[in-house]
Design a protein around this motif. Structure first.
Motif, PDB file in Angstrom:
ATOM      1  N   GLN A   1       0.829  -1.209   0.000  1.00 38.29           N
ATOM      2  CA  GLN A   1       0.000   0.000   0.000  1.00 38.29           C
ATOM      3  C   GLN A   1       0.864   1.260   0.000  1.00 38.29           C
ATOM      4  O   GLN A   1       0.539   2.257  -0.649  1.00 38.29           O
ATOM      5  N   ALA A   2       1.973   1.214   0.728  1.00 39.65           N
ATOM      6  CA  ALA A   2       2.895   2.353   0.730  1.00 39.65           C
ATOM      7  C   ALA A   2       3.488   2.534  -0.671  1.00 39.65           C
ATOM      8  O   ALA A   2       3.603   3.666  -1.182  1.00 39.65           O
ATOM      9  N   LEU A   3       3.819   1.420  -1.313  1.00 47.15           N
ATOM     10  CA  LEU A   3       4.370   1.477  -2.675  1.00 47.15           C
ATOM     11  C   LEU A   3       3.340   2.088  -3.627  1.00 47.15           C
ATOM     12  O   LEU A   3       3.664   2.937  -4.468  1.00 47.15           O
ATOM     13  N   LEU A   4       2.100   1.668  -3.475  1.00 41.26           N
ATOM     14  CA  LEU A   4       1.011   2.158  -4.315  1.00 41.26           C
ATOM     15  C   LEU A   4       0.860   3.674  -4.172  1.00 41.26           C
ATOM     16  O   LEU A   4       0.686   4.400  -5.162  1.00 41.26           O
ATOM     17  N   GLU A   5       0.961   4.119  -2.916  1.00 42.43           N
ATOM     18  CA  GLU A   5       0.835   5.551  -2.646  1.00 42.43           C
ATOM     19  C   GLU A   5       1.936   6.312  -3.387  1.00 42.43           C
ATOM     20  O   GLU A   5       1.693   7.374  -3.972  1.00 42.43           O
ATOM     21  N   VAL A   6       3.146   5.745  -3.382  1.00 47.71           N
ATOM     22  CA  VAL A   6       4.254   6.417  -4.078  1.00 47.71           C
ATOM     23  C   VAL A   6       4.033   6.380  -5.588  1.00 47.71           C
ATOM     24  O   VAL A   6       4.233   7.379  -6.283  1.00 47.71           O
ATOM     25  N   ILE A   7       3.598   5.227  -6.112  1.00 49.62           N
ATOM     26  CA  ILE A   7       3.376   5.106  -7.566  1.00 49.62           C
ATOM     27  C   ILE A   7       2.332   6.118  -8.034  1.00 49.62           C
ATOM     28  O   ILE A   7       2.446   6.701  -9.112  1.00 49.62           O
ATOM     29  N   ARG A   8       1.335   6.322  -7.172  1.00 43.34           N
ATOM     30  CA  ARG A   8       0.250   7.214  -7.566  1.00 43.34           C
ATOM     31  C   ARG A   8       0.536   8.675  -7.252  1.00 43.34           C
ATOM     32  O   ARG A   8      -0.261   9.552  -7.581  1.00 43.34           O
TER      33      ARG A   8
END
Lengths: 657, 657
Positions: B616-623
Motif C-alpha cells: 500500500q505504501a508502494l502504491l501511494e508512491v506510484i500514484r
C-alpha cells in the motif's frame, strides 16, 4: 500535597505517533551538505546517487590468457587446431587488463598451447587452440557492474565501507548527505551539578547530584547521526526553564529538557511547555519512563526527559532516536528478538507496560533471562543488560520458566560465549570474568547473585552453567556435598574456587567494641543480614545455634542484603553496626574485620558442561597465576586448593543403580 | 607462461589460526591511554574499571511521602492510628532526596492522612498513619546500584552510551583504553592511480585504474577501532614493495599490502615477504579472496590483500578485522545467521569454499535469497548485499529452493520491510525504491532482474512479492494477461506502472544508418540481444516474425545482456552497433533512439500481498506526483495509466469452479 495525575496515559507507540503527527515530522526536511567520500563514513545519503561513470570503464580480460577476435577462431577444433600468431592475431593478456583493439574474447591460458618458431628476424610465438572462442567469452564487459546514470545507492543509506567503494567505483567523489540534526540538551534541577564539579562530601550528603545524563544522551545522539550541544544546568524554576528552552529553540532542531529529580519537576516541564506551544503527552504508559513530556514549541519538538537514567534511556529510545531516524529517512532502530526463559518470576503492575532489563545466557538449548535491578536509577542495569523484556500493560507479569520475548541489546552471536553463573556472590567472580575476557575474548562469565541454595536450584532447573556455593552442612561440618546430594539429579564436578575468611564487619573504629557473633545480641547493636538461602546466612544460623542464641534476639536479623559488598556498604553508611561478610568486602571499604571462620567457596559444574570450550577456558584462568595473585591481593582468601576438583558427584540415577 | 600454483591452500579459519600462532597474536599487548568520558565513546577498555564511589551516594527516598524512624511507628494500626508531628518525628520527602538524620524508612504519600492544627505559635501539621513502617522500606539505599571498589565494566568493553553513564555514576571520569591499533595501507600496482587523480580518458582506455580499496579498508579499520594511514602507491616492483613494507613496519602494528591487479602481483608479494620474514599462507581456499598472502615480518603481521574489491573485502573480514578484535580483547565480529531459500541454483566449484553475496526478502514465511553478481570486481555486490551464503569446499553448490544458511549483513528487522520484486528490469524500479524509502523509511523495494517470464515463475514459486512484466501475447496483441493465466495459480492484481517506448539504440550519430528492425539483418551490423524470457526479447521475436526474418540472420542474436542499461553500455562501448531497449536507457547514455513501439509495463502483485502495508505504501508512491514527474523527466515513458489496476486475475481454482 499535590499529586501528579496522569489522566490519559498513552502507550509509547501511540504517544510517538501523535507527537510525530503534531510535529508533521515526516514533512520536515533536514538541510543537505556535500561530503567528500573520505569524510562520509556513516553519513546518511539525502538523495539517490547515480553513477557518473560505468564500471568497469572498459572491456577487460576476466582470465589470464590470449585476447582474440572470436570470429577468427570459429574454425578451430581438436581435429583441426588453429594457429594464431602472438602479437598479430592473438595477444597475451592478464586478468583485468583491457582488450586490445579488435579483440572481443579471451582464451584461457589452460586452453592455449604455445609454439615457438625461429622466424626470419626473431623467435616467433604461436598460440595453438583446439576450440572456437565465442564472442565476449571471459571478458569483463564495460558497465558490467554499473552503467553511468544508474542509481548506486538510495537515499537514507548510512554509508558503510563498501558503500564508499561502490560510490568511488562509479566516479562519485562527493556525496549529498543530510546535515546532522542539531539537538540541544538542557539539564535542569536545583541540586544538579556538572559531573566534573561534583564534590564528594556534597554527594554523600545528598546536597549535590552529579549530572551525567547529558553524557549518555550526547553519545546516543552522536551514534544516531546527530550533533548534541549540552547547555548549562537550569534550576527548577519555570521562568528559568522557559528562557532556556526559548533560547535553545532558536538554533536547535530538537530540544531535550532533562527534568530534575524532584517529584514535581516534570509538572514544571509540562506547565512551561504548555505556555510555549502544544503538549502532546504529559506522561506515557511505560515503566520506567512514565514522566516523559512530549511537546511542540515554535513548530519544533521539545521533549521533557525524566531525571532517572533508566527512565531517561527509555524516553530517548522511544522518542528521540526514532525522530532522528525519520528525519534522516532511515529505518527506525529495531532490535532482534528471541525467546528466553526467565529464571525468576517477573511480576508487573497491570495498566502500565513495563520494560525489564535482563542478562542472558544460552544454557543447553535454552536461553535463560536473569532479571537485573528494576529501579529507574539503576544505571548499572543499563550497562549490564543483554536484553529487554516488555511486560504488556494488561499483564501481571510472567512466571519463572514461562518463555518470554526478549529484545537483544548485543549481537546474538555474543551470547553463545557467555557462561551463566547463578548462585552465591563472591567478588572473585567479577575478577574471573575480567581475566577470562582478557585471555579468551570470545567468552565471558555472567553472574547473578541469588545465594548458594538458589544457585543449586537454578542448576537443577537447567538454568545456568555453574553455581558458586558455600553451603555448610551443620551435622558433618562439610561444605556443599550434602546440599548437592539433596538437591541435584545430574552428575556434577565440585571445583574449589577459593577458601575464604568470613567475619564481622563493623563501623570504622569498631565503636561498639564488637568481638564476635555473641555481641550481635547486645542491646543497641543493629545487624544487617544476608538473604535466606545464602551460605553466609547458613553460617550465621549455625553459629547462633551453637551459641544458643535465638535469631529474634538480633536487631536487624530481618534486614537483608544480597551481596557482601552491599552488607559492607550498609555498615559503612551507618545503617547497621555490624554485618557478616568476607574479608575482601571489609578491605574494599576499609572496615574493621573480626574473623569468624574459613569456609570453602566452590563452583558446582554439571558434567555435561565441564568439557566444553568455555568451561575449559575458565578452568585455565582459575588455575593461572594471574587469578591467584589478584585474589591474594584482595586479602582474606586462601588459594591453596584453587582450581582443584574436590569432589565428583555421580548424580541421582547413578547413585540408585 | 608461469602459472601460480597454490600447493597447500588452507581453509580461511585454519590459515587465520596459523597466522595468529606465527604472530603470537594473543600475547601482543597494545599500549594503553587514558580517555576522558567525553571522548571515550566506542573506545575499548584495556582493564577492568572499578567504582570510585558508591551509587547512590546516600540513603534516599524511593517514594514521595514522609521520612520516619521506623521503630517509632511500630504501634500504628488501623484501630489505633499514630500521629507524627511533621518537622519533628516525620519529614516531607520527595523521591530521590536524602533521608534526614535519624530516619530509616519512608511512608508513601498515599498512606499518610494529613491533619492541620492551629498550634500556639503557628499552624502545625501532623501525619496520621495506620500501619507500621518496617526499617528501610521505600528507601533507595546507599550503594544499592554499585559499591565503591566493585568492578563496573570488564576489559574489552566497547564503551556505549550507557556504559559512559555507569562509569560516571561510579565517579570514574577518565578510563584506561587501548590505544588504537595503527594500520598502514600500501596500494600497489603500476597502473593504479589515486582516486582523485584518475582521468576519464585513461580510465576508459584501461591505462589507469582508480585506487579506492584504501578508502574501503580505512573505513573498515576505523569501525574496528583502528587508525589507518594510506601510503603512496607503489609500482609492481619487488624492490619498491620491499622498501615500502620495511618503512611501514617501523611504525605500524599491521601492514596491508594491496596487490596490483596484474596476475602475478600476489606472487611478488609472497616473494618479497618470504625475504623479510615468514609466509604463513600464500593463497587461501576461499573464493573470492584466494590470492591472499599472510606473513610475519619483523615480528609484525603483514597481509597481502588481493586487488579486486570483493576478494579484498573477504581478506579484510577474515584476517584483518579478527586480528584487530583480538588485540583489543573483543569478541571476534560474528554475524547473525538465518535460513533462506535461493531463487536460483547456486553452482560452485568443489575444492574451494565460495562466498556468495545475496539480497534477501521475507516473502510470506520464507526468506528468499537472490544471488548477486559473483565477480571479484563487482563492487556493487558488496554494497547491495543483505547477506552472504557460504558454499562449503566439498560442495558443488545448492539447488534453487533448497534452504541455505545466510549470514546477515543488515539487522534482521530491516529485512521485514523489504518488498522483493523479481522480474523484468526497468529503470523506474530504482526510482521507485528511492521515493519509497524517502516517504516510508521502514520500507524498501529490492529488485532482481531475470526477465518478465522469470518473474512470473518466481511469483509462482512464492519467491517474490511482485514481478515487473511486459509480455506481449503475439496472437492477441494484449500484454501480460495470457502469460499470467498460463503460469499462475493464485489471484493477482495487474497494476500499470508505466507505458514505455521500446526502440533501437545505436552508436552515437547512427553511423550505420539503422532505421528499423529490418536493418538488424544487414551484413556488418552487430546486435546485442536481451536474455530469453525477457519481454524485450519476446517483442523482438514478434517483430522479426512479422517481418519474416529468421533470428539466425542477425549477428549477435546470441550475445545476451540482462538489463536495458547493459544493452546501452554495450552499444556505447562499440561492442555492438544496435540493441533493443527503452528510450530512458538511450537518453541516459546519450545514444540515438529509433522507436519500435509502446508497450505496457505492469506490476503483477498477488492478492495476498496487495493489502499489506508495504504494498500500500508502494502504491501511494506510484500514484503520487513525485514519481510521475520523475518518470516523465526520464523520457520515453507514458504515465497516463500509472497506478491503475488494469486487470484482476481470479486464479486457477476460481477459474475452474
Amino acid at each position: 500535597m499535590k499529586r501528579t495525575t496522569y489522566l490519559t496515559l498513552l502507550p509509547p507507540e501511540e504517544a510517538r505517533a501523535r507527537w510525530f503527527k503534531d510535529l508533521d515530522a515526516a514533512a520536515f526536511t533536514l538541510g543537505e551538505e556535500q561530503a567528500p567520500l573520505t569524510k562520509a563514513l556513516r553519513r546518511v545519503l539525502s538523495r539517490p546517487v547515480a553513477a557518473l561513470r560505468s564500471s568497469p570503464a572498459f572491456h577487460g580480460a576476466a582470465m589470464d590468457g590470449i585476447a582474440v577476435h572470436a570470429e577468427d577462431t570459429f574454425s578451430a577444433s581438436a581435429r583441426k587446431p588453429l594457429r594464431l600468431k602472438i602479437g598479430a592475431e592473438a595477444h597475451w593478456i592478464n586478468t583485468g587488463r583491457p582488450l586490445p583493439q579488435g579483440c572481443n574474447a579471451v582464451v584461457m591460458m589452460e586452453h592455449v598451447h604455445l609454439e615457438c618458431v625461429q622466424g626470419p628476424h626473431a623467435e616467433e610465438q604461436w598460440a595453438v587452440i583446439e576450440k572456437a572462442a565465442f564472442p565476449w567469452q571471459h571478458v569483463r564487459k564495460m558497465g558490467e557492474d554499473m552503467v553511468a546514470t544508474e542509481i548506486i545507492l538510495p537515499p537514507g543509506t548510512s554509508l558503510g565501507p563498501y558503500d564508499l567503494g561502490a560510490l568511488a567505483a562509479g566516479g562519485v567523489l562527493d556525496v549529498p548527505v543530510f546535515r546532522r540534526p542539531w539537538v540541544s540538551i538542557i539539564p535542569s534541577g536545583s541540586e544538579i551539578v556538572p559531573l566534573a564539579e561534583a564534590r564528594e562530601e556534597d554527594l554523600r550528603a545528598g546536597r549535590a547530584l552529579p549530572e551525567f545524563n547529558s553524557l549518555i544522551f550526547s553519545a546516543m545522539i552522536a551514534e544516531a547521526g546527530g550533533e548534541a550541544a549540552v547547555l548549562p544546568v537550569v534550576p527548577d524554576e519555570p521562568a528559568a526553564i522557559r528562557d532556556a528552552v526559548a533560547a535553545a529553540l532558536e538554533t536547535a532542531d530538537l530540544v531535550i529538557l532533562n527534568a530534575g529529580s524532584s517529584a514535581g519537576s516534570h509538572d514544571f516541564t509540562a506547565h512551561v511547555l504548555e505556555g510555549m506551544g502544544t503538549v502532546t503527552a504529559h506522561g506515557v504508559a511505560v515503566m520506567p519512563g512514565k514522566p516523559t513530556v512530549l511537546a511542540v514549541a515554535g513548530g519544533k519538538p521539545v521533549i521533557g526527559v525524566p531525571g532517572y537514567p533508566v527512565s531517561a534511556g527509555i524516553a530517548m529510545e522511544e522518542f528521540v532516536l526514532p525522530l532522528l531516524a525519520l528525519w534522516q529517512r532511515r529505518c527506525p532502530p529495531e532490535r532482534e528478538k528471541i525467546r528466553a526463559v526467565p529464571c525468576n518470576p517477573l511480576p508487573s503492575r497491570p495498566g502500565m507496560e513495563e520494560r525489564l532489563r535482563v542478562k542472558l545466557g544460552c544454557v543447553g538449548d535454552t536461553v535463560v533471562a536473569v532479571p537485573l535491578a528494576r529501579g529507574a536509577g539503576a544505571v548499572t542495569s543499563l550497562s549490564r543488560a543483554d536484553g529487554i523484556v516488555r511486560i504488556p500493560r494488561d499483564s501481571e507479569g510472567c512466571n519463572a520458566g514461562e518463555p518470554v520475548e526478549v529484545e537483544l541489546l548485543r549481537p546474538h552471536a555474543a551470547l553463545a560465549g557467555a557462561l551463566l553463573a547463578i548462585g552465591s556472590h563472591d567478588n572473585t567472580l567479577d575478577l574471573l570474568d575480567s581475566l577470562l575476557r582478557k585471555a579468551h575474548p570470545q567468552f565471558r562469565l555472567t553472574s547473578a547473585h541469588v545465594g548458594s541454595l538458589g544457585g543449586l536450584m537454578a542448576l537443577k532447573r537447567g538454568q545456568c552453567h555453574l553455581a558458586g556455593s558455600h553451603l555448610l552442612d551443620p551435622a558433618s561440618g562439610v561444605y556443599n556435598r550434602k546440599a548437592i546430594e539433596d538437591n541435584l539429579d545430574e552428575p556434577v564436578v565440585l571445583l574449589r574456587l577459593v577458601d575464604r575468611e568470613q567475619g564481622l564487619l563493623t563501623a570504622p573504629g569498631n565503636p561498639l567494641g564488637i568481638a564476635g557473633i555473641e555481641d550481635l545480641a547486645r542491646p543497641g547493636v543493629r545487624f544487617v543480614n544476608r538473604q535466606r538461602g545464602s551460605g553466609t546466612r547458613v553460617l550465621l544460623d549455625y553459629r547462633l545455634e551453637r551459641l544458643g542464641l535465638a535469631p529474634g534476639r538480633i536487631s536487624g536479623y530481618c534486614d537483608e542484603e544480597y551481596t557482601h559488598m552491599n552488607v559492607a556498604a550498609a555498615v559503612l553508611s551507618g545503617r547497621a553496626d555490624a554485618g557478616l561478610a568476607v574479608r575482601a568486602a571489609a578491605n574494599a571499604l576499609g572496615l574493621p574485620f573480626i574473623p569468624v571462620g574459613v569456609e570453602e567457596y566452590d563452583l558446582v559444574i554439571p558434567r555435561r558442561f565441564f568439557a566444553g570450550d568455555a568451561v575449559q577456558a575458565l578452568l585455565e584462568v582459575i588455575r593461572g597465576a594471574a587469578f591467584r595473585q589478584a585474589v591474594e591481593r584482595m586479602g582474606g582468601y586462601g588459594t591453596e586448593k584453587t582450581g582443584q576438583i574436590v569432589w565428583e558427584y555421580a548424580g541421582k540415577r547413578a547413585g540408585l543403580s
